[in-house]
Scaffold this active site. Structure first.
Site, PDB file in Angstrom:
ATOM      1  N   THR A  28       0.823  -1.205   0.000  1.00 33.01           N
ATOM      2  CA  THR A  28       0.000   0.000   0.000  1.00 33.01           C
ATOM      3  C   THR A  28       0.863   1.263   0.000  1.00 33.01           C
ATOM      4  OG1 THR A  28      -1.449   1.299   1.440  1.00 33.01           O
ATOM      5  CG2 THR A  28      -0.138  -0.374   2.514  1.00 33.01           C
ATOM      6  N   ASP A  29       0.324   2.351  -0.529  1.00 32.48           N
ATOM      7  CA  ASP A  29       1.055   3.630  -0.482  1.00 32.48           C
ATOM      8  C   ASP A  29       1.192   4.136   0.958  1.00 32.48           C
ATOM      9  OD1 ASP A  29      -1.590   4.400  -0.010  1.00 32.48           O
ATOM     10  OD2 ASP A  29      -1.646   5.953  -1.560  1.00 32.48           O
ATOM     11  N   GLU A  30       0.402   3.556   1.883  1.00 32.26           N
ATOM     12  CA  GLU A  30       0.448   4.055   3.265  1.00 32.26           C
ATOM     13  C   GLU A  30       1.790   3.779   3.937  1.00 32.26           C
ATOM     14  OE1 GLU A  30      -3.146   3.536   5.550  1.00 32.26           O
ATOM     15  OE2 GLU A  30      -4.324   3.302   3.728  1.00 32.26           O
ATOM     16  N   TYR A  58      -1.381  -0.395  11.210  1.00 29.88           N
ATOM     17  CA  TYR A  58      -1.642  -1.073   9.921  1.00 29.88           C
ATOM     18  C   TYR A  58      -0.492  -0.840   8.948  1.00 29.88           C
ATOM     19  CZ  TYR A  58      -3.262  -1.447   5.081  1.00 29.88           C
ATOM     20  OH  TYR A  58      -3.350  -1.733   3.740  1.00 29.88           O
ATOM     21  N   LYS A 108       2.393  -3.393   7.292  1.00 30.03           N
ATOM     22  CA  LYS A 108       2.576  -3.603   5.847  1.00 30.03           C
ATOM     23  C   LYS A 108       4.021  -3.262   5.449  1.00 30.03           C
ATOM     24  CE  LYS A 108      -0.155  -4.535   3.080  1.00 30.03           C
ATOM     25  NZ  LYS A 108      -0.630  -5.855   2.548  1.00 30.03           N
TER      26      LYS A 108
HETATM   27  P1  NAD Z   1     -10.031  -6.910   2.807  1.00 32.13           P
HETATM   28  O1  NAD Z   1      -9.969  -6.616   4.264  1.00 32.13           O
HETATM   29  O2  NAD Z   1     -11.279  -6.639   2.049  1.00 32.13           O
HETATM   30  O3  NAD Z   1      -9.673  -8.450   2.547  1.00 32.13           O
HETATM   31  C1  NAD Z   1      -8.680  -9.130   3.244  1.00 32.13           C
HETATM   32  C2  NAD Z   1      -8.883 -10.627   3.024  1.00 32.13           C
HETATM   33  O4  NAD Z   1      -7.800 -11.322   3.682  1.00 32.13           O
HETATM   34  C3  NAD Z   1     -10.177 -11.169   3.605  1.00 32.13           C
HETATM   35  O5  NAD Z   1     -10.788 -12.034   2.679  1.00 32.13           O
HETATM   36  C4  NAD Z   1      -9.725 -11.935   4.852  1.00 32.13           C
HETATM   37  O6  NAD Z   1     -10.576 -13.026   5.184  1.00 32.13           O
HETATM   38  C5  NAD Z   1      -8.347 -12.412   4.411  1.00 32.13           C
HETATM   39  N1  NAD Z   1      -7.457 -12.701   5.558  1.00 32.13           N
HETATM   40  C6  NAD Z   1      -7.236 -11.913   6.640  1.00 32.13           C
HETATM   41  N2  NAD Z   1      -6.372 -12.536   7.474  1.00 32.13           N
HETATM   42  C7  NAD Z   1      -6.010 -13.710   6.887  1.00 32.13           C
HETATM   43  C8  NAD Z   1      -5.137 -14.752   7.250  1.00 32.13           C
HETATM   44  N3  NAD Z   1      -4.444 -14.721   8.392  1.00 32.13           N
HETATM   45  N4  NAD Z   1      -5.001 -15.806   6.416  1.00 32.13           N
HETATM   46  C9  NAD Z   1      -5.711 -15.865   5.249  1.00 32.13           C
HETATM   47  N5  NAD Z   1      -6.560 -14.899   4.864  1.00 32.13           N
HETATM   48  C10 NAD Z   1      -6.719 -13.824   5.671  1.00 32.13           C
HETATM   49  O7  NAD Z   1      -8.792  -6.136   2.186  1.00 32.13           O
HETATM   50  P2  NAD Z   1      -8.610  -5.459   0.745  1.00 32.13           P
HETATM   51  O8  NAD Z   1      -9.071  -4.064   0.801  1.00 32.13           O
HETATM   52  O9  NAD Z   1      -9.143  -6.386  -0.285  1.00 32.13           O
HETATM   53  O10 NAD Z   1      -7.022  -5.439   0.653  1.00 32.13           O
HETATM   54  C11 NAD Z   1      -6.300  -6.531   0.123  1.00 32.13           C
HETATM   55  C12 NAD Z   1      -4.812  -6.231   0.165  1.00 32.13           C
HETATM   56  O11 NAD Z   1      -4.529  -5.034  -0.572  1.00 32.13           O
HETATM   57  C13 NAD Z   1      -4.284  -5.991   1.578  1.00 32.13           C
HETATM   58  O12 NAD Z   1      -3.019  -6.593   1.680  1.00 32.13           O
HETATM   59  C14 NAD Z   1      -4.162  -4.482   1.677  1.00 32.13           C
HETATM   60  O13 NAD Z   1      -3.119  -4.099   2.560  1.00 32.13           O
HETATM   61  C15 NAD Z   1      -3.823  -4.130   0.245  1.00 32.13           C
HETATM   62  N6  NAD Z   1      -4.227  -2.775  -0.197  1.00 32.13           N
HETATM   63  C16 NAD Z   1      -5.525  -2.359  -0.010  1.00 32.13           C
HETATM   64  C17 NAD Z   1      -5.911  -1.092  -0.477  1.00 32.13           C
HETATM   65  C18 NAD Z   1      -7.341  -0.606  -0.327  1.00 32.13           C
HETATM   66  O14 NAD Z   1      -7.617   0.545  -0.663  1.00 32.13           O
HETATM   67  N7  NAD Z   1      -8.286  -1.425   0.109  1.00 32.13           N
HETATM   68  C19 NAD Z   1      -4.974  -0.279  -1.110  1.00 32.13           C
HETATM   69  C20 NAD Z   1      -3.663  -0.747  -1.287  1.00 32.13           C
HETATM   70  C21 NAD Z   1      -3.316  -1.994  -0.828  1.00 32.13           C
HETATM   71  P1  TYD Z   2     -10.303   4.542   4.752  1.00 28.59           P
HETATM   72  O1  TYD Z   2     -11.332   4.133   3.757  1.00 28.59           O
HETATM   73  O2  TYD Z   2     -10.352   3.933   6.119  1.00 28.59           O
HETATM   74  O3  TYD Z   2      -8.874   4.326   4.068  1.00 28.59           O
HETATM   75  P2  TYD Z   2      -7.390   4.776   4.587  1.00 28.59           P
HETATM   76  O4  TYD Z   2      -7.454   5.242   5.960  1.00 28.59           O
HETATM   77  O5  TYD Z   2      -6.655   3.463   4.469  1.00 28.59           O
HETATM   78  O6  TYD Z   2      -6.943   5.813   3.615  1.00 28.59           O
HETATM   79  O7  TYD Z   2     -10.395   6.119   4.948  1.00 28.59           O
HETATM   80  C1  TYD Z   2     -10.215   7.002   3.849  1.00 28.59           C
HETATM   81  C2  TYD Z   2     -10.248   8.412   4.396  1.00 28.59           C
HETATM   82  O8  TYD Z   2     -11.575   8.671   4.903  1.00 28.59           O
HETATM   83  C3  TYD Z   2      -9.319   8.638   5.559  1.00 28.59           C
HETATM   84  O9  TYD Z   2      -8.786   9.963   5.475  1.00 28.59           O
HETATM   85  C4  TYD Z   2     -10.198   8.527   6.789  1.00 28.59           C
HETATM   86  C5  TYD Z   2     -11.542   9.052   6.293  1.00 28.59           C
HETATM   87  N1  TYD Z   2     -12.739   8.461   6.939  1.00 28.59           N
HETATM   88  C6  TYD Z   2     -13.711   9.300   7.476  1.00 28.59           C
HETATM   89  O10 TYD Z   2     -13.615  10.541   7.414  1.00 28.59           O
HETATM   90  N2  TYD Z   2     -14.818   8.729   8.067  1.00 28.59           N
HETATM   91  C7  TYD Z   2     -14.974   7.376   8.165  1.00 28.59           C
HETATM   92  O11 TYD Z   2     -15.978   6.900   8.751  1.00 28.59           O
HETATM   93  C8  TYD Z   2     -13.968   6.530   7.592  1.00 28.59           C
HETATM   94  C9  TYD Z   2     -14.091   5.040   7.661  1.00 28.59           C
HETATM   95  C10 TYD Z   2     -12.865   7.112   6.986  1.00 28.59           C
END
Ligand code: NAD
Ligand code: TYD
Length: 351
Positions: free
Chosen positions: A140-142, A165, A169
């Site tokens: 992630t970019d975070e 978090y 990562k």
């Molecule tokens: P999500 O929370 O929707 O899904 C996570 C999945 O991982 C779930 O299906 C969960 O059951 C599974 N999981 C959790 N713990 C596990 C374990 N110990 N063993 C096996 N499976 C397990 O997350 P997402 O938003 O789909 O993100 C997926 C990946 O992409 C993550 O690694 C996250 O850090 C990365 N990512 C997410 C975003 C975003 O905006 N959502 C952006 C950049 C990177």
């Molecule tokens: P989020 O979807 O949790 O992603 P991330 O924190 O990984 O970027 O949040 C996106 C942005 O929205 C973040 O600046 C936090 C804000 N946010 C709110 O203002 N209210 C909310 O209820 C949530 C879940 C997030």
């Protein structure tokens, strides 16, 4: 290739699996998922009978579970499995370290033992240009921390994670890097900005705001609502990962971003306008602890080297996503009426 997709029942993993089954009939997909609160096999109902797809329940932090998966003969790993929500990591970091750090290490270790019975110099892999085995870490970019009003994250920006978090990562990224440097494991790391699209769990900003607005509930905006995120449609992310797996250079990091920076308030107001709901539904609540101000990705490397570019325009993609949540109400209503209700009460009740 037989690809082990960990976390495939989550938001991005399920969209990636659907993309791969549609575009790569030559690959077999093994979805390996622990089915935590965020994992939902309903996300893959439409492909569960696909001949190139199978599901295997398991925990990436369990050596026995991961060994069982590798016994199927795994060629590539795409590691999506993670605890992914910043707010939950602030409430309780333990499981984030367990899954995101130790789980990644168990996967790396198992891949190393299976794929490289004796260590091999990373240069050898690069020289051979082999893609027999690959370990793709979805990061992630975070991990880069927070930006001021100017500038962008590049692949060489110092890692400065600010939440449990993002720290977990970043730790996983460094482990992946070290397995390449030390053992010659052919790894790839991608760092993507904030995703949105269908099947996103309604604890994240966009699906939470859409579903709350549909239910006529308040929309809780943290702090002043002026934090900036760079939004990308999940299908653009899936296409980028596909390309990195097929063309990326082992050992390299690729940033992926949507070129769509918006403040949270801009996103929330857009959703309200599209749904014909009033801005008065916005409720400013106490800010997230350590809240990162701005993320913005420079994705010129993947654009230049692999020819990728994001295709979905943010406002169009958001409209399609809103339509998806309207059409798939039973999907998110089931989630919001379960355990999630207690989480919501705990997180937002006192704010
Ligand atoms: P999500 O929370 O929707 O899904 C996570 C999945 O991982 C779930 O299906 C969960 O059951 C599974 N999981 C959790 N713990 C596990 C374990 N110990 N063993 C096996 N499976 C397990 O997350 P997402 O938003 O789909 O993100 C997926 C990946 O992409 C993550 O690694 C996250 O850090 C990365 N990512 C997410 C975003 C975003 O905006 N959502 C952006 C950049 C990177
Ligand atoms: P989020 O979807 O949790 O992603 P991330 O924190 O990984 O970027 O949040 C996106 C942005 O929205 C973040 O600046 C936090 C804000 N946010 C709110 O203002 N209210 C909310 O209820 C949530 C879940 C997030």
């Amino acid at each position: 290739m037989r690809i082990l997709v960990t976390g495939g029942a989550g938001f991005i993993g399920s969209n990636f699996i659907r993309h791969m089954l549609r575009t790569h009939p030559e690959h077999q997909i093994v979805n390996f998922d622990k089915l935590t609160y965020a994992g939902n096999l309903e996300n893959l109902r439409d492909v569960e009978q696909h001949p190139n797809y199978r599901f295997l329940a398991g925990d990436i932090a369990s050596r026995g579970d991961v060994e069982r998966a590798f016994e199927l003969g795994i060629d590539w790993v795409a590691n999506f499995a993670a605890e992914s929500h910043v707010d939950r990591s602030i409430e309780g970091p333990d499981v984030f370290l367990q899954t995101n750090v130790l789980g990644t290490q168990v996967l790396l270790d198992t891949a190393r033992k299976r794929w490289l019975p004796s260590p091999i110099a990373p240069e050898t892999i690069l020289e051979r240009g082999e893609r027999r085995h690959l370990f793709l870490q979805i990061s992630t970019d975070e991990v880069y921390g927070s930006l001021g009003p100017e500038g962008y994250f590049t692949e060489t920006t110092l890692l400065s994670p600010n939440s449990p978090y993002s720290a977990s990562k970043a730790a996983a990224d460094l482990l992946v890097r070290s397995y390449h440097h030390t053992y010659g494991l052919p790894v790839l790391i991608t760092r993507c900005s904030n995703n949105y699209g269908p099947y996103q769990f309604p604890e994240k900003l966009i699906p939470l705001m859409i579903t709350n607005a549909l239910e006529g509930k308040d929309l809780p905006v943290y702090g002043d609502g002026l934090n900036v995120r760079d939004w990308i449609h999940v299908e653009d992310h899936a296409r980028a990962l596909d390309l990195v797996l097929h063309k990326g250079q082992p050992g390299e990091v690729y940033n992926i971003g949507g070129n769509s920076e918006r403040t949270n308030l801009e996103i929330v107001r857009f959703i309200l306008r599209e749904l014909g709901r009033p801005d008065s539904l916005i409720r400013f609540v106490r800010d997230r602890l350590g809240h990162d101000r701005r993320y913005a990705i420079d994705s010129s490397k993947i654009q230049r080297n692999l020819g990728w570019t994001p295709l979905r325009h943010l406002e169009d993609g958001l409209r399609a996503t809103i339509a998806w949540y309207i059409e798939n109400r039973p999907w998110w209503e089931r989630i919001k009426s379960g355990e999630y209700r207690h989480y919501y009460q705990r997180m937002y009740g006192g704010k």
